[in-house]
Design a protein around this motif. Structure first.
Motif: not given
Length: 239
Positions: A101-104, A138-142, A110-113, A145-148
């Motif tokens: 949820v937080l990753a989304r 690190a898990s949050a970064a992964r 990011l897109q808004d920026a 990554e799956s979205l970007t």
């Protein structure tokens, strides 16, 4: 479960920045619309503490840590506060992060920026000396990554290395044309302000209060209510 539903206690770090305090208050207010009255406590900087809030009621309570990673505050401060309160009916949920949820939400920020596919991304976190929190980041970064669909580098604002500005500079040296910072912070304040000085092409807004984050808190609460082994005595004395 019989009797009144358990209370919900949202516990955050604490800050002297009014915007951070307002954000936690707004989150609690929105959560209360679905989960019932939600109280707030802080483990540092300002009060009330979790122990103080818990001493006010014998009602069984679900404590939700409003942290993006589980480090010292979640593993040490929160259990100590619960023990100090003497409350016999408290269940502590997982922290808010990391979570898809937080990753989304990070992706939308990011897109808004102005981020576009092909732009470099730095996940900016407050940082921690606790290796468990670093694993969560690190898990949050992964997840991001799956979205970007690009490598997400990690930089720290307050504790740990590398610092965000160093990561931005390193990406420039490696040939990145544009670099964007994903703010892995709940609210605006001192730490987010520092990100604006790191030389990136864009800095995403903090996570803030969104419908999906409110639903995440409510989900943590409802899962605990449904699955926890509640001491029967707590319901005999509930308000």
């Amino acid at each position: 479960m019989n009797g009144a539903d358990p209370a919900l206690l949202l516990v955050a770090h604490g800050t002297r920045n009014p915007r951070g305090v307002e954000m936690i208050a707004e989150l609690a207010s929105e959560v209360s619309r679905t989960a019932g009255p939600t109280r707030v406590a802080f483990v540092d900087v300002l009060g009330p503490s979790p122990a103080e809030v818990l001493r006010d009621s014998e009602r069984p309570t679900v404590l939700v840590p409003a942290f993006l990673a589980s480090g010292y505050h979640v593993h040490t401060d929160v259990p100590r506060e619960v023990a100090d309160s003497g409350h016999r009916g408290v269940v502590v949920t997982d922290a808010l992060g990391p979570d898809p949820v937080l990753a989304r939400v990070l992706m939308r920020r990011l897109q808004d920026a102005g981020w576009c596919p092909g732009d470099a991304v730095v996940l900016a976190a407050a940082g921690s000396s606790d290796p468990r929190a670093l694993c969560d980041i690190a898990s949050a970064a992964r997840m991001l990554e799956s979205l970007t669909r690009t490598t997400v580098r990690i930089g720290y604002v307050a504790t740990g290395a590398p610092r965000v500005a160093e990561v931005v500079d390193d990406l420039r040296e490696q040939g990145a044309r544009r670099v964007f910072i994903a703010s892995y912070l709940l609210a605006e304040g001192l730490f987010h302000g520092r990100l604006l000085e790191c030389g990136a092409d864009g800095v995403a807004a903090p996570l803030g209060v969104t419908d999906s984050i409110v639903e995440l808190v409510v989900r943590r609460y409802r899962t605990a209510v449904a699955t926890a082994q509640w001491p029967k005595a707590t319901f005999m004395h509930s308000e």
